[in-house]
Design an enzyme around this catalytic site. Sequence first.
Site, PDB file in Angstrom:
ATOM      1  N   HIS A 180      -7.326   3.767  -1.924  1.00  0.00           N
ATOM      2  CA  HIS A 180      -8.482   4.721  -1.628  1.00  0.00           C
ATOM      3  C   HIS A 180      -8.911   4.722  -3.138  1.00  0.00           C
ATOM      4  O   HIS A 180      -8.459   5.904  -3.955  1.00  0.00           O
ATOM      5  CB  HIS A 180      -7.942   5.852  -1.001  1.00  0.00           C
ATOM      6  CG  HIS A 180      -9.166   6.883  -0.840  1.00  0.00           C
ATOM      7  ND1 HIS A 180      -8.988   8.194  -0.341  1.00  0.00           N
ATOM      8  CD2 HIS A 180     -10.555   6.665  -0.747  1.00  0.00           C
ATOM      9  CE1 HIS A 180     -10.104   8.881  -0.291  1.00  0.00           C
ATOM     10  NE2 HIS A 180     -11.114   8.002  -0.482  1.00  0.00           N
ATOM     11  N   SER A 238       0.315   9.984   2.474  1.00  0.00           N
ATOM     12  CA  SER A 238      -0.623   9.722   1.383  1.00  0.00           C
ATOM     13  C   SER A 238       0.383   9.994   0.114  1.00  0.00           C
ATOM     14  O   SER A 238       1.005  11.271   0.141  1.00  0.00           O
ATOM     15  CB  SER A 238      -1.872  10.753   1.031  1.00  0.00           C
ATOM     16  OG  SER A 238      -2.094  10.737  -0.248  1.00  0.00           O
ATOM     17  N   MET A 282     -13.675  11.018   5.172  1.00  0.00           N
ATOM     18  CA  MET A 282     -12.930  12.230   4.600  1.00  0.00           C
ATOM     19  C   MET A 282     -13.264  13.446   5.485  1.00  0.00           C
ATOM     20  O   MET A 282     -14.423  13.856   5.754  1.00  0.00           O
ATOM     21  CB  MET A 282     -13.679  12.158   3.029  1.00  0.00           C
ATOM     22  CG  MET A 282     -13.267  11.149   2.192  1.00  0.00           C
ATOM     23  SD  MET A 282     -11.612  10.955   1.907  1.00  0.00           S
ATOM     24  CE  MET A 282     -11.054  12.643   1.318  1.00  0.00           C
ATOM     25  N   HIS A 287      -0.500   5.441   1.844  1.00  0.00           N
ATOM     26  CA  HIS A 287      -2.057   5.704   1.244  1.00  0.00           C
ATOM     27  C   HIS A 287      -1.926   5.845  -0.141  1.00  0.00           C
ATOM     28  O   HIS A 287      -1.298   6.980  -0.456  1.00  0.00           O
ATOM     29  CB  HIS A 287      -2.755   6.555   2.074  1.00  0.00           C
ATOM     30  CG  HIS A 287      -3.988   7.236   1.816  1.00  0.00           C
ATOM     31  ND1 HIS A 287      -5.270   6.596   2.176  1.00  0.00           N
ATOM     32  CD2 HIS A 287      -4.557   8.014   1.019  1.00  0.00           C
ATOM     33  CE1 HIS A 287      -6.189   7.032   1.828  1.00  0.00           C
ATOM     34  NE2 HIS A 287      -6.002   8.043   0.853  1.00  0.00           N
ATOM     35  N   ASP A 294      -4.014   7.229  -3.625  1.00  0.00           N
ATOM     36  CA  ASP A 294      -5.148   7.899  -3.985  1.00  0.00           C
ATOM     37  C   ASP A 294      -5.348   7.513  -5.462  1.00  0.00           C
ATOM     38  O   ASP A 294      -4.521   7.894  -6.436  1.00  0.00           O
ATOM     39  CB  ASP A 294      -5.186   9.319  -3.769  1.00  0.00           C
ATOM     40  CG  ASP A 294      -5.149   9.563  -2.137  1.00  0.00           C
ATOM     41  OD1 ASP A 294      -6.203   9.220  -1.850  1.00  0.00           O
ATOM     42  OD2 ASP A 294      -4.745  10.596  -1.764  1.00  0.00           O
ATOM     43  N   MET A 354      -7.949   8.253  -8.598  1.00  0.00           N
ATOM     44  CA  MET A 354      -8.902   9.167  -8.959  1.00  0.00           C
ATOM     45  C   MET A 354      -9.076   9.048 -10.601  1.00  0.00           C
ATOM     46  O   MET A 354      -8.379   8.958 -11.143  1.00  0.00           O
ATOM     47  CB  MET A 354      -8.510  10.750  -8.627  1.00  0.00           C
ATOM     48  CG  MET A 354      -8.149  11.041  -7.164  1.00  0.00           C
ATOM     49  SD  MET A 354      -7.719  12.432  -7.062  1.00  0.00           S
ATOM     50  CE  MET A 354      -7.194  12.644  -5.275  1.00  0.00           C
ATOM     51  N   MET A 361     -11.287   6.686  -5.353  1.00  0.00           N
ATOM     52  CA  MET A 361     -12.362   7.646  -5.720  1.00  0.00           C
ATOM     53  C   MET A 361     -12.651   7.633  -7.148  1.00  0.00           C
ATOM     54  O   MET A 361     -12.145   8.584  -8.174  1.00  0.00           O
ATOM     55  CB  MET A 361     -11.673   8.983  -5.325  1.00  0.00           C
ATOM     56  CG  MET A 361     -11.286   9.382  -3.992  1.00  0.00           C
ATOM     57  SD  MET A 361     -10.290  10.441  -3.359  1.00  0.00           S
ATOM     58  CE  MET A 361      -8.665   9.638  -3.359  1.00  0.00           C
ATOM     59  N   ASP A 399      -8.833  11.333   6.633  1.00  0.00           N
ATOM     60  CA  ASP A 399      -8.086  11.551   5.400  1.00  0.00           C
ATOM     61  C   ASP A 399      -8.625  13.026   4.978  1.00  0.00           C
ATOM     62  O   ASP A 399      -9.570  13.293   4.604  1.00  0.00           O
ATOM     63  CB  ASP A 399      -8.542  10.505   4.268  1.00  0.00           C
ATOM     64  CG  ASP A 399      -7.603  10.715   3.147  1.00  0.00           C
ATOM     65  OD1 ASP A 399      -6.855  11.511   2.974  1.00  0.00           O
ATOM     66  OD2 ASP A 399      -7.986  10.207   2.095  1.00  0.00           O
TER      67      ASP A 399
HETATM   68  C1  DX5 Z   1      -7.744  13.768  -1.171  1.00  0.00           C
HETATM   69  C2  DX5 Z   1      -7.176  12.536  -0.749  1.00  0.00           C
HETATM   70  C3  DX5 Z   1      -6.224  12.383   0.205  1.00  0.00           C
HETATM   71  C4  DX5 Z   1      -5.128  13.390   0.121  1.00  0.00           C
HETATM   72  C5  DX5 Z   1      -4.735  14.030   1.288  1.00  0.00           C
HETATM   73  O1  DX5 Z   1      -8.956  13.395  -1.931  1.00  0.00           O
HETATM   74  O2  DX5 Z   1      -8.089  11.130  -0.514  1.00  0.00           O
HETATM   75  O3  DX5 Z   1      -5.498  11.349   0.707  1.00  0.00           O
HETATM   76  O4  DX5 Z   1      -3.853  13.008  -0.539  1.00  0.00           O
HETATM   77  O5  DX5 Z   1      -3.923  15.134   1.307  1.00  0.00           O
HETATM   78  P1  DX5 Z   1      -3.730  16.224   2.415  1.00  0.00           P
HETATM   79  O6  DX5 Z   1      -3.255  15.506   3.407  1.00  0.00           O
HETATM   80  O7  DX5 Z   1      -2.797  17.232   1.789  1.00  0.00           O
HETATM   81  O8  DX5 Z   1      -5.063  16.897   2.849  1.00  0.00           O
HETATM   82 ZN    ZN Z   2      -7.078   9.600   0.290  1.00  0.00          ZN
END
Ligand code: DX5
Ligand code: ZN
Length: 212
Positions: free
Chosen positions: A64, A9, A135, A33, A35, A37, A66, A169
Amino acid sequence: MPKIKIAPSILSADYGDLNHFLQGLEPFSDIFHVDVMDGNFVPNLSIGAPVVACIKTTIPLDCHLMVLNPERYFESFAKAGAHSIIIHVESSKNMKKDIEKIQSLGCDAGVAINPSTSVSKLEKILPLVDQVLVMSVNPGFGGQPFMAEVLPKISWIREHYPNLDIAVDGGIDDKTAVYAKAAGANIFVAGNYILKDDNPKEAAEKLRKAVI
Ligand code: DX5
Ligand code: ZN
């Protein structure tokens, strides 16, 4: 059981040196991956499609989302080079329409589910998706501890969909990944475990060995 895939990620990466960093990880990764946000659906901000468009890699990018109103962004992420677009069952206003729109843009479509959301919310949509992302932390931040209480959700999905890609994840390392694999996950998303290690390539290999 579908193929095992390791998905670093990039949330935990050095964005100032992203391409160089990701090139080094390519031989050890099946997916990157990404993220996304918005500071509303989750209490944190990260990156959007313009940054994704600047990523130069041959590895598929799973974005992903969010975010609230994810449908506003499908076209820009598809144009930016997303291989998969993953939306949250908690933020999509019309899952079927959103999944079909993502697929019509030539991307794979995934659905993500938060730890506190019941798997029953996915029942209708699972036959339509290319991937489900369970998640194992509350979304928003890297580096949180793995929530083992989501494991039965993974088992339920695997039991009903033997060939579906199931990603896990949040809080994944070489120990928690083993539990997630035993429950039925085959895609292992890992941020801090890989990217904050002094040797990210070795960490990615160690994770793969734990689940292969
Ligand atoms: C959290 C993200 C994850 C995050 C995971 O909201 O969706 O993808 O990057 O990070 P780790 O592996 O450090 O928990
Ligand atoms: Zn993620």
